[in-house]
Design a protein around this motif. Structure first.
Motif, PDB file in Angstrom:
ATOM      1  N   ASP A 410       5.974 -85.070 -25.787  1.00 38.73           N
ATOM      2  CA  ASP A 410       6.710 -84.536 -26.901  1.00 38.73           C
ATOM      3  C   ASP A 410       8.212 -84.143 -26.310  1.00 38.73           C
ATOM      4  OD1 ASP A 410       4.989 -84.391 -29.394  1.00 38.73           O
ATOM      5  OD2 ASP A 410       3.847 -83.119 -27.716  1.00 38.73           O
ATOM      6  N   LEU A 411       8.344 -83.710 -24.937  1.00 36.53           N
ATOM      7  CA  LEU A 411       9.550 -83.629 -24.445  1.00 36.53           C
ATOM      8  C   LEU A 411       9.426 -83.816 -23.064  1.00 36.53           C
ATOM      9  CD1 LEU A 411      12.347 -82.131 -25.564  1.00 36.53           C
ATOM     10  CD2 LEU A 411      11.187 -79.977 -24.726  1.00 36.53           C
ATOM     11  N   VAL A 412      10.746 -84.473 -22.474  1.00 38.87           N
ATOM     12  CA  VAL A 412      10.953 -84.795 -21.011  1.00 38.87           C
ATOM     13  C   VAL A 412      11.855 -83.961 -20.709  1.00 38.87           C
ATOM     14  CG1 VAL A 412      11.312 -86.543 -19.344  1.00 38.87           C
ATOM     15  CG2 VAL A 412      10.060 -86.941 -21.314  1.00 38.87           C
ATOM     16  N   VAL A 413      12.075 -83.153 -19.455  1.00 37.53           N
ATOM     17  CA  VAL A 413      12.722 -82.342 -18.735  1.00 37.53           C
ATOM     18  C   VAL A 413      13.109 -82.778 -17.279  1.00 37.53           C
ATOM     19  CG1 VAL A 413      13.492 -79.990 -18.264  1.00 37.53           C
ATOM     20  CG2 VAL A 413      12.538 -80.286 -20.087  1.00 37.53           C
ATOM     21  N   ILE A 414      14.167 -82.813 -16.689  1.00 42.64           N
ATOM     22  CA  ILE A 414      14.201 -83.298 -15.459  1.00 42.64           C
ATOM     23  C   ILE A 414      14.682 -81.959 -14.577  1.00 42.64           C
ATOM     24  CG2 ILE A 414      15.528 -84.693 -13.921  1.00 42.64           C
ATOM     25  CD1 ILE A 414      15.971 -86.691 -15.918  1.00 42.64           C
ATOM     26  N   PHE A 415      14.237 -81.818 -13.510  1.00 47.24           N
ATOM     27  CA  PHE A 415      14.494 -80.579 -12.739  1.00 47.24           C
ATOM     28  C   PHE A 415      14.751 -81.052 -11.485  1.00 47.24           C
ATOM     29  CE2 PHE A 415       9.913 -81.108 -12.216  1.00 47.24           C
ATOM     30  CZ  PHE A 415       9.711 -80.947 -10.731  1.00 47.24           C
ATOM     31  N   ASP A 416      15.832 -80.506 -10.634  1.00 46.92           N
ATOM     32  CA  ASP A 416      16.632 -80.683  -9.477  1.00 46.92           C
ATOM     33  C   ASP A 416      15.837 -79.988  -8.236  1.00 46.92           C
ATOM     34  OD1 ASP A 416      18.180 -82.549  -8.402  1.00 46.92           O
ATOM     35  OD2 ASP A 416      19.476 -80.876  -7.570  1.00 46.92           O
ATOM     36  N   GLU A 417      15.039 -78.994  -8.627  1.00 46.49           N
ATOM     37  CA  GLU A 417      14.739 -78.097  -7.411  1.00 46.49           C
ATOM     38  C   GLU A 417      13.427 -78.763  -6.728  1.00 46.49           C
ATOM     39  OE1 GLU A 417      16.708 -75.885 -10.319  1.00 46.49           O
ATOM     40  OE2 GLU A 417      14.807 -76.851 -10.472  1.00 46.49           O
ATOM     41  N   ASP A 418      12.819 -78.348  -5.652  1.00 45.26           N
ATOM     42  CA  ASP A 418      11.537 -78.851  -5.097  1.00 45.26           C
ATOM     43  C   ASP A 418      10.438 -78.737  -5.935  1.00 45.26           C
ATOM     44  OD1 ASP A 418      13.302 -79.888  -3.090  1.00 45.26           O
ATOM     45  OD2 ASP A 418      12.684 -78.504  -1.589  1.00 45.26           O
ATOM     46  N   THR A 419      10.606 -77.606  -6.590  1.00 48.74           N
ATOM     47  CA  THR A 419       9.153 -77.458  -7.430  1.00 48.74           C
ATOM     48  C   THR A 419       9.652 -77.262  -8.974  1.00 48.74           C
ATOM     49  OG1 THR A 419       9.176 -75.023  -7.240  1.00 48.74           O
ATOM     50  CG2 THR A 419       8.160 -76.421  -5.495  1.00 48.74           C
ATOM     51  N   PRO A 420       8.885 -77.116  -9.734  1.00 47.85           N
ATOM     52  CA  PRO A 420       9.163 -76.853 -11.355  1.00 47.85           C
ATOM     53  C   PRO A 420       9.218 -75.535 -11.453  1.00 47.85           C
ATOM     54  CG  PRO A 420       6.883 -77.863 -11.274  1.00 47.85           C
ATOM     55  CD  PRO A 420       7.432 -77.779  -9.695  1.00 47.85           C
ATOM     56  N   TYR A 421       9.207 -74.494 -10.665  1.00 50.61           N
ATOM     57  CA  TYR A 421       8.839 -73.083 -10.792  1.00 50.61           C
ATOM     58  C   TYR A 421       9.862 -72.581 -11.549  1.00 50.61           C
ATOM     59  CZ  TYR A 421       7.344 -68.323  -9.781  1.00 50.61           C
ATOM     60  OH  TYR A 421       6.926 -66.998  -9.831  1.00 50.61           O
ATOM     61  N   GLU A 422      11.093 -72.929 -11.386  1.00 47.38           N
ATOM     62  CA  GLU A 422      12.081 -72.242 -12.309  1.00 47.38           C
ATOM     63  C   GLU A 422      12.015 -72.802 -13.905  1.00 47.38           C
ATOM     64  OE1 GLU A 422      16.082 -72.761 -10.987  1.00 47.38           O
ATOM     65  OE2 GLU A 422      15.260 -71.796  -8.842  1.00 47.38           O
ATOM     66  N   THR A 423      11.716 -73.976 -14.011  1.00 48.76           N
ATOM     67  CA  THR A 423      11.501 -74.749 -15.337  1.00 48.76           C
ATOM     68  C   THR A 423      10.532 -74.045 -16.037  1.00 48.76           C
ATOM     69  OG1 THR A 423      12.479 -76.615 -14.490  1.00 48.76           O
ATOM     70  CG2 THR A 423      11.111 -76.855 -16.546  1.00 48.76           C
ATOM     71  N   ILE A 424       9.046 -73.811 -15.169  1.00 51.96           N
ATOM     72  CA  ILE A 424       7.960 -73.099 -15.929  1.00 51.96           C
ATOM     73  C   ILE A 424       8.523 -71.841 -16.209  1.00 51.96           C
ATOM     74  CG2 ILE A 424       5.826 -72.242 -15.551  1.00 51.96           C
ATOM     75  CD1 ILE A 424       5.541 -74.740 -13.563  1.00 51.96           C
ATOM     76  N   ALA A 425       8.954 -71.093 -15.547  1.00 49.52           N
ATOM     77  CA  ALA A 425       9.323 -69.590 -15.893  1.00 49.52           C
ATOM     78  C   ALA A 425      10.438 -69.681 -16.916  1.00 49.52           C
ATOM     79  CB  ALA A 425      10.290 -69.029 -14.507  1.00 49.52           C
ATOM     80  N   ALA A 426      11.044 -70.690 -17.075  1.00 49.40           N
ATOM     81  CA  ALA A 426      12.209 -70.771 -18.433  1.00 49.40           C
ATOM     82  C   ALA A 426      11.570 -71.134 -19.748  1.00 49.40           C
ATOM     83  CB  ALA A 426      13.575 -71.485 -18.101  1.00 49.40           C
ATOM     84  N   LEU A 427      10.583 -72.138 -19.618  1.00 47.29           N
ATOM     85  CA  LEU A 427       9.855 -72.403 -20.852  1.00 47.29           C
ATOM     86  C   LEU A 427       8.701 -71.846 -21.286  1.00 47.29           C
ATOM     87  CD1 LEU A 427      10.146 -76.453 -20.176  1.00 47.29           C
ATOM     88  CD2 LEU A 427      11.681 -74.843 -21.557  1.00 47.29           C
ATOM     89  N   LYS A 428       7.891 -70.929 -20.161  1.00 45.48           N
ATOM     90  CA  LYS A 428       6.923 -70.328 -20.481  1.00 45.48           C
ATOM     91  C   LYS A 428       5.854 -71.041 -21.160  1.00 45.48           C
ATOM     92  CE  LYS A 428       9.231 -65.631 -20.287  1.00 45.48           C
ATOM     93  NZ  LYS A 428      10.201 -66.265 -19.630  1.00 45.48           N
ATOM     94  N   PRO A 429       5.164 -72.211 -20.606  1.00 51.19           N
ATOM     95  CA  PRO A 429       4.231 -72.816 -21.317  1.00 51.19           C
ATOM     96  C   PRO A 429       2.923 -71.915 -21.703  1.00 51.19           C
ATOM     97  CG  PRO A 429       4.501 -73.711 -19.304  1.00 51.19           C
ATOM     98  CD  PRO A 429       5.537 -72.543 -19.536  1.00 51.19           C
ATOM     99  N   ASP A 430       2.264 -72.375 -22.422  1.00 52.93           N
ATOM    100  CA  ASP A 430       0.610 -71.661 -22.857  1.00 52.93           C
ATOM    101  C   ASP A 430      -0.404 -72.147 -21.740  1.00 52.93           C
ATOM    102  OD1 ASP A 430       1.510 -69.963 -25.072  1.00 52.93           O
ATOM    103  OD2 ASP A 430       1.825 -72.276 -25.749  1.00 52.93           O
ATOM    104  N   ILE A 431      -0.407 -73.499 -21.452  1.00 52.80           N
ATOM    105  CA  ILE A 431      -1.036 -74.002 -20.548  1.00 52.80           C
ATOM    106  C   ILE A 431      -0.350 -74.822 -19.432  1.00 52.80           C
ATOM    107  CG2 ILE A 431      -3.164 -75.709 -20.483  1.00 52.80           C
ATOM    108  CD1 ILE A 431      -2.509 -74.602 -23.750  1.00 52.80           C
ATOM    109  N   LEU A 432      -0.736 -74.943 -18.261  1.00 48.29           N
ATOM    110  CA  LEU A 432      -0.316 -75.656 -17.185  1.00 48.29           C
ATOM    111  C   LEU A 432      -1.548 -76.536 -16.594  1.00 48.29           C
ATOM    112  CD1 LEU A 432       2.137 -76.101 -15.074  1.00 48.29           C
ATOM    113  CD2 LEU A 432       1.426 -74.081 -13.842  1.00 48.29           C
ATOM    114  N   VAL A 433      -0.933 -77.817 -16.600  1.00 50.18           N
ATOM    115  CA  VAL A 433      -1.824 -78.643 -16.077  1.00 50.18           C
ATOM    116  C   VAL A 433      -1.497 -79.411 -14.920  1.00 50.18           C
ATOM    117  CG1 VAL A 433      -3.088 -81.059 -16.834  1.00 50.18           C
ATOM    118  CG2 VAL A 433      -2.763 -79.184 -18.693  1.00 50.18           C
TER     119      VAL A 433
END
Length: 477
Positions: A410-433
């Motif tokens: 449903d949605l694609v986001v590109i992140f520039d850091e080594d890990t998606p930690y900041e992206t996860i913190a910003a979007l706050k998903p209910d389930i992480l797979v």
């Protein structure tokens, strides 16, 4: 793009409804009668009718004044509370009447299947003194409006007297009027700039068939003869047709989408059209953007709205043909809109350099965990830091395009850091797979998701499938 427009002030007058939803599951038939027994799970309410038009206009960024009639009952209180959650909507011009029953539609659903609808409506017409109050409220709000919407659900608010007073006052001030009509005689809307009937409403008002483009054309001409303005015909999966007073006819094809519920889709269309008019856009542009808004809202269950971020992402996708790709800021707005409608947000991430069956299995597994799936992709710079200078084999736009084209994404986001930690913190998903080659404590962002009650899921992997092994094989060959 939608972000290029500055939306103005919209006055909406019409029939105010409260849409109630009783959700549950059915697994047996009643022994008392051959009817299903619903095990009730939850109950929710959202603004409907002209209120839904207001919610959609506000979600796009308009400042809204709402004029309508409510009773002095519990449903009116609930409706006011629901509307008050949207700060862009002014409720200062609502009229309440002790003799009026706030119109309520209660839908009972098992999963996505509607079982029955129960309507509460007033048994009396709007009294003349109440009509005068409605006219006074509309005229009081009119001077600050850039466009007026008359949302006619044929429930009594938009009487001949109210319509005539509002349209005449708008014409004197040069304010365009858009009408979502329900009447069989369209002459009641004389003086309006635009009406937005669906095919059934157009056929009912003109007595003409509306199956083909040619039939739509002649029926729209007949409608114009009745009220004198432009006609925008909404045609479900066939898109929309605009017939202007100049005689020019334009078609807009609706983007392909999965249709869950068409409740309130017409409200989204008229709200989007009004928003675009308030931004001084031409009607052809407004129609194209409204078709995209409609394609989004029919993919949601129940009466719903389309946010500016959602619409922006959809238009960007169509223009650039890059899949559903968004910046992190855009993604936050989209996710917020999804959450308003109860969607469970799923998140997974990776480089996804050469898409292979292992990737597809992961994506499908992730999509089954919730309602909306976000895939975060490492940028080219991030991949090089993790995999070496020879990678990625495909640049980030190519990888995002392929990923965004998958039905489950449903949605694609590109992140520039080594890990998606900041992206996860910003979007706050209910389930992480993540794949089962990780342990739960190794999943980046797992601590964030668990901190607010979310969960981490480890998906089974397809053995022997990886981009690295494919690259090795290619080099060996």
């Amino acid at each position: 793009m939608i972000n290029d427009f500055t939306f103005g002030r919209v006055l909406i007058i019409g029939d105010l409804l409260l849409d109630c939803y009783i959700h549950g599951s059915v697994d047996r038939i009643s022994p008392e009668a051959p009817v299903p027994v619903l095990l009730r799970a939850k109950h929710s309410t959202v603004p409907g009718g002209a209120c839904n038009v207001a919610m959609n206009a506000a979600a796009l960024g308009c400042t809204v004044s709402l004029v309508g009639l409510v009773g002095q009952d519990a449903s009116a209180h609930e409706l006011r509370q629901a509307l008050a959650q949207q700060s862009r909507i002014s409720l200062d011009h609502l009229v309440d009447d002790a003799d009026w029953v706030t119109i309520t539609k209660t839908r009972v659903l098992s999963g996505r299947q509607q079982i029955v609808r129960i309507d509460d409506e007033p048994s009396t017409v709007v009294a003349p003194i109440v009509q005068e109050k409605l006219i006074a409220a509309a005229l009081n709000a009119l001077d600050t409006a850039d466009v007026i919407v008359c949302s006619d659900y044929a429930k009594g608010v938009l009487s001949d007297e109210v319509l005539q007073a509002v349209i005449q006052a708008a014409n004197l001030r040069g304010i365009p009027v858009v009408v979502d009509p329900k009447r069989k005689d369209l002459s009641a809307y004389k003086g309006a700039q635009l009406i937005t009937p669906n095919r059934k409403e157009l056929s009912s008002a003109t007595g003409l068939p509306v199956g083909s483009d040619t039939e739509i054309h002649f029926a729209a001409l007949a409608a114009q003869e009745q009220f004198g303005g432009d006609v925008l015909v909404t045609r479900s999966e066939e898109g929309m047709t605009l017939l202007e007073r100049s005689g020019r006819m334009t078609h807009a094809h609706v983007p392909k989408s999965e249709v869950f519920d068409v409740s309130g889709a017409g409200d989204t269309v008229v709200a989007t059209i009004a928003a675009m008019i308030s931004a001084k856009a031409d009607l052809q542009t407004a129609m194209v953007i409204a078709t995209n808004a409609a394609s989004i809202v029919v993919g949601k269950l129940g009466t719903a709205t389309v946010s500016r971020a959602e619409l922006s992402a959809a238009l960007k996708s169509k223009i650039e043909k890059d899949g559903v790709i968004a910046s992190l800021a855009e993604a936050q707005g989209i996710v917020a809109a999804w959450r308003q409608h109860g969607a469970r947000i799923v998140f997974t991430n990776g480089c996804f350099d050469l898409l292979h069956p292992g990737h597809i299995a992961l994506i499908r597994s992730a999509a089954r965990e919730g309602d909306k799936l976000i895939v975060a992709l490492n940028s080219d710079a991030s991949v090089r830091r993790l995999k070496g200078m020879e990678r990625p084999l495909q640049d980030e736009q190519a990888r995002a395009t392929v990923m965004g084209a998958l039905r489950d994404v449903d949605l694609v986001v590109i992140f520039d850091e080594d890990t998606p930690y900041e992206t996860i913190a910003a979007l706050k998903p209910d389930i992480l797979v993540k794949g089962a080659d990780y342990t739960e404590d190794q999943v980046v962002g797992g601590d964030v998701v668990k901190s607010y009650g979310g969960r981490v899921v480890l998906a089974d992997l397809v053995s022997g499938r990886s981009t690295t092994s494919i690259v090795r094989k290619m080099k060996a060959d």
